[in-house]
Design a protein around this motif. Structure first.
Motif, PDB file in Angstrom:
ATOM      1  N   VAL B  29       0.848  -1.196   0.000  1.00  0.00           N
ATOM      2  CA  VAL B  29       0.000   0.000   0.000  1.00  0.00           C
ATOM      3  C   VAL B  29       0.884   1.247   0.000  1.00  0.00           C
ATOM      4  CG1 VAL B  29      -1.613   1.345   1.402  1.00  0.00           C
ATOM      5  CG2 VAL B  29      -2.001  -1.094   1.053  1.00  0.00           C
ATOM      6  N   VAL B 158      -6.606   0.193   5.428  1.00  0.00           N
ATOM      7  CA  VAL B 158      -7.316   0.167   4.148  1.00  0.00           C
ATOM      8  C   VAL B 158      -8.576   1.024   4.215  1.00  0.00           C
ATOM      9  CG1 VAL B 158      -8.589  -1.316   2.569  1.00  0.00           C
ATOM     10  CG2 VAL B 158      -6.379  -2.048   3.447  1.00  0.00           C
ATOM     11  N   ILE B 159      -9.339   0.895   5.315  1.00  0.00           N
ATOM     12  CA  ILE B 159     -10.574   1.672   5.432  1.00  0.00           C
ATOM     13  C   ILE B 159     -10.266   3.175   5.440  1.00  0.00           C
ATOM     14  CG2 ILE B 159     -12.505   2.241   6.970  1.00  0.00           C
ATOM     15  CD1 ILE B 159     -12.531  -0.709   7.810  1.00  0.00           C
ATOM     16  N   THR B 162      -9.141   4.378   1.994  1.00  0.00           N
ATOM     17  CA  THR B 162     -10.229   4.414   1.026  1.00  0.00           C
ATOM     18  C   THR B 162     -11.088   5.647   1.259  1.00  0.00           C
ATOM     19  OG1 THR B 162     -10.223   2.019   1.193  1.00  0.00           O
ATOM     20  CG2 THR B 162     -12.042   2.995  -0.003  1.00  0.00           C
ATOM     21  N   LEU B 163     -11.422   5.901   2.532  1.00  0.00           N
ATOM     22  CA  LEU B 163     -12.218   7.086   2.851  1.00  0.00           C
ATOM     23  C   LEU B 163     -11.478   8.350   2.433  1.00  0.00           C
ATOM     24  CD1 LEU B 163     -13.727   6.200   6.347  1.00  0.00           C
ATOM     25  CD2 LEU B 163     -14.901   6.307   4.134  1.00  0.00           C
ATOM     26  N   GLU B 166     -11.440   8.817  -1.379  1.00  0.00           N
ATOM     27  CA  GLU B 166     -12.723   8.945  -2.067  1.00  0.00           C
ATOM     28  C   GLU B 166     -13.614  10.028  -1.494  1.00  0.00           C
ATOM     29  OE1 GLU B 166     -14.423   5.126  -2.666  1.00  0.00           O
ATOM     30  OE2 GLU B 166     -12.797   4.628  -4.075  1.00  0.00           O
ATOM     31  N   LYS B 167     -13.409  10.396  -0.231  1.00  0.00           N
ATOM     32  CA  LYS B 167     -14.357  11.323   0.388  1.00  0.00           C
ATOM     33  C   LYS B 167     -13.768  12.716   0.656  1.00  0.00           C
ATOM     34  CE  LYS B 167     -17.557   8.140   0.818  1.00  0.00           C
ATOM     35  NZ  LYS B 167     -18.696   8.127  -0.089  1.00  0.00           N
ATOM     36  N   SER B 175      -5.391  12.010  -6.015  1.00  0.00           N
ATOM     37  CA  SER B 175      -5.738  11.119  -7.123  1.00  0.00           C
ATOM     38  C   SER B 175      -5.625  11.861  -8.451  1.00  0.00           C
ATOM     39  CB  SER B 175      -7.173  10.600  -6.960  1.00  0.00           C
ATOM     40  OG  SER B 175      -7.374  10.137  -5.663  1.00  0.00           O
ATOM     41  N   SER B 242      -3.148  -0.121  -7.418  1.00  0.00           N
ATOM     42  CA  SER B 242      -4.480  -0.491  -6.931  1.00  0.00           C
ATOM     43  C   SER B 242      -4.415  -0.881  -5.457  1.00  0.00           C
ATOM     44  CB  SER B 242      -5.005  -1.660  -7.766  1.00  0.00           C
ATOM     45  OG  SER B 242      -5.955  -2.388  -7.033  1.00  0.00           O
ATOM     46  N   PHE B 243      -5.222  -0.216  -4.608  1.00  0.00           N
ATOM     47  CA  PHE B 243      -5.189  -0.539  -3.175  1.00  0.00           C
ATOM     48  C   PHE B 243      -5.788  -1.912  -2.866  1.00  0.00           C
ATOM     49  CE2 PHE B 243      -4.827   4.158  -2.899  1.00  0.00           C
ATOM     50  CZ  PHE B 243      -3.546   4.154  -2.383  1.00  0.00           C
ATOM     51  N   PRO B 244      -6.991  -2.232  -3.427  1.00  0.00           N
ATOM     52  CA  PRO B 244      -7.470  -3.609  -3.189  1.00  0.00           C
ATOM     53  C   PRO B 244      -6.453  -4.618  -3.714  1.00  0.00           C
ATOM     54  CG  PRO B 244      -9.102  -2.326  -4.437  1.00  0.00           C
ATOM     55  CD  PRO B 244      -7.910  -1.450  -4.258  1.00  0.00           C
TER      56      PRO B 244
END
Lengths: 386, 300
Positions: B29, B158-159, B162-163, B166-167, B175, B242-244
């Motif tokens: 990551v 990861v959580i 992601t937040l 994206e948020k 990004s 890619s994070f996932p």
């Protein structure tokens, strides 16, 4: 013009002064250790020990009244640098005997020099190949060594296992030179002691966890585990062994485990672990009747007083080598061939830090498995295993 | 003596593999964050992990700070190191090409390793496990409590990431730099600052990985390189960027290593992971979650 004359005059003076001073007023011993670099854990205590021993000899009046001059070079664990250093010691510094290098690799790189320049070399590295010429099937004429070999450690462990009636074992080893060499000897000597190797597991020197290897071993249910590694892995493997509830399977470590730091790092997981160690590691445990009691006690006390740090057993190899060299110089003077002959024929029962040495024309290692004592970890410290 | 069933053994291999894989995933990551913004591979990523472990040892064991204080303090210190790395090594390069930047990170990794050797010496250091060392037996397998911490922190990382991406505006700005730095600067995003932020973030994640793994594996100055190699493998397996992918890649790599070592041969442990990596790249060169179209427009 005047300045130039002064310069020339001074240069001539300095040169002649150099010639006046240069004739040997001292016995010269050269030493090459990996003082810095990755393997400094070997070379650093060796250098400190050699310097201390030389100071002690000189403080006690030198060798037959002559000073002992010790010249130490750093190989940084590099074969090329070790080779250059030994060449320089022999051809420029004109030493009578060389001690070191610290590693099997660097020692093998300088072995040819000892023969070429007919200078005795006392290596401080483990491999039997250093003194044994496999092609000729004889001991190398000019090369001796002080540390115990893997073979002796395996002999000591297998003897202890046999005594306990254990024959089904699992072996684990790290995939480095040390681990591979120990693994080879474990497998080679197994039939001789009637050992059945049920599992032969390996791991990398930087691995984070050995649970998998131990889980596999647990499934096979051997009667003992023998592990061959150095560095952090030999501590991690003990923790995994404890966490997996495998304490009922006795665990034997190699002589590479011989530092109290490892017991401390294992955070309690080292309790009950066996390992073969030289007398120098356990000076406090020796009885006064022990042959090595006096030398080990004195070395421990002196080293701690001078450097104020815990004694490393590796320094003992340099202690043994330099003392033997000094003994030879005291008896036969600085003739290289005579020193070699003395080492080969007159080192009989020399009491050192790592054992009692008996050199002979066929044996330039001088030790056997008796140089190892089987030790067990009890209450966070070494104790003699019975 | 306790015995172990084959099913219990299999479960033990998996749980160990997933734990080790979680560490690889966290390193991966970290690689991805910097790669996404700058398109370079930061070879000093493993050194952040090493620093995380060693700084934590100094603060927690050496200075006696409680765990709850030492943890964020370590993250802050390593984050500062990451930011310094960007300011001193990456950002001053006059005509940055991907290659010259990567070489700068290699130099930085050697420097960090050398500095760590001077500060901490060559001995490995231990950290007490966060919640004791009494293993839990579950389905025939033995689980160290620290395993849960490792896996838990991977999930949290990861959580949160992601937040963030994206948020938040900041995350979206980062990004945007990844998609097109020129366009991003045209709309008013300070690309240099985004790069600084990416180094800070990956250093912080590296520090977390180092802190949680040290109670299991000990930590010493030269462990970074090996972790970086494994983490890079995980990132490539999952698809660079890619994070996932990084998480799945790391877990797969860990599980394969563990199962391969347990069921086939422990001597070839590293080889199994590499063979799988090669096969994946052979059939899908962009990695499991990578997009071949996207990777074509990247410089590296």
């Amino acid at each position: 013009m005047k300045l130039r004359r002064i310069v020339i005059f001074t240069t001539v003076c300095l040169f002649s002064l150099g010639f006046l001073v240069s004739p040997a007023l001292a016995f010269k011993v050269g030493a090459v250790f990996s003082v810095t670099g990755r393997t400094s854990f070997l070379g650093d205590p060796e250098k400190k020990t050699a310097v201390m021993v030389a100071e002690q000899i000189n403080a006690a009046g030198g060798i037959n009244g002559e000073k002992l001059e010790l010249i130490v070079y750093d190989s940084e664990g590099d074969a090329t640098k070790a080779n250059l250093a030994v060449k320089k010691l022999i051809t420029q510094d004109k030493v009578s005997v060389v001690i070191g290098p610290s590693l099997s690799g660097t020692s093998m790189a300088v072995v040819p020099l000892a023969a070429k320049y007919k200078t005795p070399l006392i290596s401080c590295a483990a491999s039997y190949k250093i003194t044994w010429d496999k092609e000729k099937g004889t001991a190398r004429k000019w090369v001796f060594k002080t540390p115990q070999t893997d073979t002796m450690a395996v002999d000591a462990i297998y003897s202890a296992l046999k005594q306990k009636g254990i024959s089904k074992i699992a072996i684990m080893s790290v995939t480095s030179g040390f681990g591979a060499s120990g693994r080879g000897e474990l497998i080679r000597l197994a039939p001789e002691y009637g050992m059945t190797i049920m599992a032969d597991e390996k791991y990398g020197p930087k691995d984070t966890d050995m649970t998998v290897q131990l889980t596999k071993i647990k499934g096979l249910a051997p009667k003992a585990i023998v592990n061959w590694s150095v560095g952090p892995t030999q501590v991690v493997v003990l923790r995994n062994w404890r966490d997996l509830g495998m304490k009922s399977i006795p665990f034997y470590q190699s002589h590479g485990f011989g530092s109290r730091k490892n017991i401390e790092l294992a955070a309690g997981a080292a309790e009950g672990v066996f390992c073969p160690l030289g007398a120098v590691n356990i000076a406090e445990l020796l009885t006064p009747y022990d042959t090595q009691y006096a030398v080990a006690q004195r070395y421990l006390k002196d080293y701690k007083a001078k450097y104020n740090e815990p004694l490393s057993s590796f320094g003992g190899h340099a202690w043994d080598a330099l003392h033997m060299a000094a003994q030879a110089l005291a008896s036969v003077g600085d003739d290289k061939a005579k020193i070699r002959d003395y080492l080969e024929n007159n080192i009989k029962g020399f009491v050192g830090q790592h054992g009692v040495f008996f050199y002979s024309p066929d044996d330039h290692i001088g030790l056997d498995k008796a140089a190892f004592r089987m030790v067990v970890v009890r209450d966070g410290d070494w104790a003699l295993a019975d | 003596m306790e015995t172990i069933t084959p099913a219990g053994q299999l479960f033990q291999y998996l749980i160990t593999g997933i734990t080790v894989g979680s560490i690889y995933a966290m390193v991966a990551v970290g690689f991805n964050i910097i790669y996404n913004v700058t398109e370079i591979i930061n070879f000093a990523q493993g050194e952040f992990v090493m620093l995380g472990g060693l700084v934590m040892v100094s603060l927690h064991v050496g200075m006696g700070l409680p765990l709850i204080a030492a943890f964020p303090a370590t993250m802050i210190i390593v984050t500062l190191v990451g930011m310094l790395l960007d300011r001193l090594a990456i950002s001053p390069i006059r005509r940055p090409t991907v290659l010259s930047l990567i070489i700068a990170t290699i130099a930085a990794s050697i420097l960090l390793k050398g500095t760590a050797m001077f500060i901490w010496g060559k001995d490995p250091y231990d950290l007490p496990a966060f919640s004791g060392r009494n293993p839990i037996t579950f389905l025939g397998a033995v689980i160290q409590p620290q395993y849960f911490w490792v896996i838990g922190f991977l999930i949290i990382t990861v959580i949160v990431l992601t937040l963030f991406f994206e948020k938040t505006i900041l995350g979206k700005a980062m990004s945007a730099c990844a998609d097109n730095p020129d366009a991003a600067s045209l709309v008013g995003i300070n690309v240099k600052q985004m790069i600084l932020l990416s180094f800070a973030l990956s250093a912080a994640i590296g520090a977390v990985a180092g802190i949680v793994v040290t109670p299991i594996s000990l930590m010493e100055y030269d462990r970074g390189a090996m972790l970086a190699v494994k983490g890079f493998g995980a990132a490539v397996l999952g698809g660079l960027g890619s994070f996932p992918g990084a998480v799945i890649g790391g877990l797969i790599l860990g599980a394969i290593e563990s199962l391969g070592a347990g069921l086939i041969s422990s001597g070839y442990k590293d080889a199994f992971a590499l063979i799988v990596l090669m096969f994946v790249l052979f059939y899908k060169p962009s990695g499991i979650f990578g997009d071949i179209e996207v990777s074509k427009i990247k410089r590296f």
